[in-house]
Design a protein around this motif. Structure first.
Motif, short mmCIF file in Angstrom:
data_model
loop_
_atom_site.label_atom_id
_atom_site.label_comp_id
_atom_site.label_asym_id
_atom_site.label_seq_id
_atom_site.Cartn_x
_atom_site.Cartn_y
_atom_site.Cartn_z
N SER A 148 0.82 -1.22 0.00
CA SER A 148 0.00 0.00 0.00
C SER A 148 0.85 1.26 0.00
N SER A 149 2.12 1.17 0.40
CA SER A 149 2.99 2.35 0.42
C SER A 149 3.20 2.92 -0.99
N ILE A 150 3.01 2.10 -1.99
CA ILE A 150 3.16 2.55 -3.38
C ILE A 150 2.15 3.64 -3.71
N PHE A 151 1.00 3.59 -3.06
CA PHE A 151 -0.11 4.45 -3.44
C PHE A 151 -0.31 5.65 -2.51
N ARG A 152 0.60 5.88 -1.60
CA ARG A 152 0.41 6.96 -0.62
C ARG A 152 0.26 8.32 -1.27
N SER A 153 0.92 8.56 -2.39
CA SER A 153 0.86 9.88 -3.02
C SER A 153 -0.20 9.95 -4.13
N ALA A 154 -0.86 8.84 -4.42
CA ALA A 154 -1.86 8.83 -5.49
C ALA A 154 -3.21 9.30 -4.95
N PRO A 155 -3.97 10.05 -5.76
CA PRO A 155 -5.32 10.45 -5.33
C PRO A 155 -6.20 9.22 -5.12
N PRO A 156 -7.03 9.23 -4.07
CA PRO A 156 -7.88 8.07 -3.75
C PRO A 156 -8.75 7.61 -4.92
N GLU A 157 -9.26 8.53 -5.71
CA GLU A 157 -10.11 8.12 -6.84
C GLU A 157 -9.30 7.34 -7.88
N ASP A 158 -8.02 7.69 -8.03
CA ASP A 158 -7.17 6.93 -8.95
C ASP A 158 -6.92 5.53 -8.40
N VAL A 159 -6.66 5.44 -7.10
CA VAL A 159 -6.41 4.13 -6.48
C VAL A 159 -7.65 3.25 -6.63
N ASP A 160 -8.82 3.80 -6.40
CA ASP A 160 -10.06 3.03 -6.57
C ASP A 160 -10.19 2.51 -7.99
N ARG A 161 -9.84 3.33 -8.96
CA ARG A 161 -9.91 2.93 -10.37
C ARG A 161 -8.89 1.81 -10.66
N TYR A 162 -7.68 1.95 -10.13
CA TYR A 162 -6.65 0.92 -10.33
C TYR A 162 -7.10 -0.41 -9.72
N ILE A 163 -7.66 -0.35 -8.52
CA ILE A 163 -8.10 -1.57 -7.84
C ILE A 163 -9.20 -2.26 -8.65
N ALA A 164 -10.16 -1.50 -9.13
CA ALA A 164 -11.26 -2.09 -9.91
C ALA A 164 -10.73 -2.74 -11.19
N GLU A 165 -9.81 -2.08 -11.86
CA GLU A 165 -9.26 -2.64 -13.10
C GLU A 165 -8.39 -3.87 -12.81
N ALA A 166 -7.58 -3.82 -11.77
CA ALA A 166 -6.75 -4.97 -11.42
C ALA A 166 -7.62 -6.17 -11.05
N GLU A 167 -8.72 -5.92 -10.36
CA GLU A 167 -9.63 -7.01 -9.99
C GLU A 167 -10.26 -7.63 -11.24
N ARG A 168 -10.48 -6.81 -12.25
CA ARG A 168 -11.06 -7.30 -13.50
C ARG A 168 -10.06 -8.16 -14.29
#
Length: 163
Positions: A117-137
């Motif tokens: 999770s430390s990789i995403f500390r500087s990323a905006p939360p909405e971007d992280v949510d989008r990355y998670i949804a796409e990775a899950e797909r």
């Protein structure tokens, strides 16, 4: 990217005496590797949780037939991951099970596991949510080592251009 790796362990349960049963790892851009781990004689079958088996689908008999001895698993992990930046999405549990594994093998772990999770500390939360949804797909988590490291790799590769 060759120096960034992802690791995941499955275990006999989630108790303070649980032990590792499978380990998987892969590098950014690389093929995944995994091994079932043969139970060490010091690990009690009393710490085998049927609910955990139902979740990961690995039977104790499979470990006895196909599992690799702890010392061989540790050698492979050290050879592959020493000097690399290794991430886990559950570093406390995975670190605990790696400790149990290396302790059983009487070997020294030559890599450090960092919090994914430390990789995403500087990323905006909405971007992280989008990355998670796409990775899950593209690479859904299944509570098995290979799919779970592939999920982390997909998430990392989706987020890397923006980090």
């Amino acid at each position: 990217m060759k120096d960034v790796a992802f690791i995941d362990l499955e275990a006999s349960g989630l108790s303070a005496r649980s032990w590792p049963i499978e380990v998987g790892w892969c590098f950014a851009g690389g093929a995944p590797k995994a091994m079932l781990i043969q139970p060490d004689e010091a690990w009690s079958l009393d710490d085998w949780n049927p609910a955990a088996e139902a979740l990961h689908g690995i039977a104790y008999d499979d470990l006895m037939k196909e599992g690799v001895a702890a010392d061989k698993v540790c050698e492979r992990l050290n050879n592959a991951l020493a000097g690399k930046l290794v991430f886990s999405d559950a570093p406390d549990w995975d670190g605990f099970w790696l400790y149990r594994l290396f302790q059983a093998a009487k070997k020294r772990q030559r890599f450090i596991v960092s919090d994914f999770s430390s990789i995403f500390r500087s990323a905006p939360p909405e971007d992280v949510d989008r990355y998670i949804a796409e990775a899950e797909r593209v690479a859904p988590r299944t509570h098995r080592a290979i799919p779970d490291v592939l999920h982390m790799r997909a998430l990392y590769e989706l987020a890397s251009p923006g980090l």
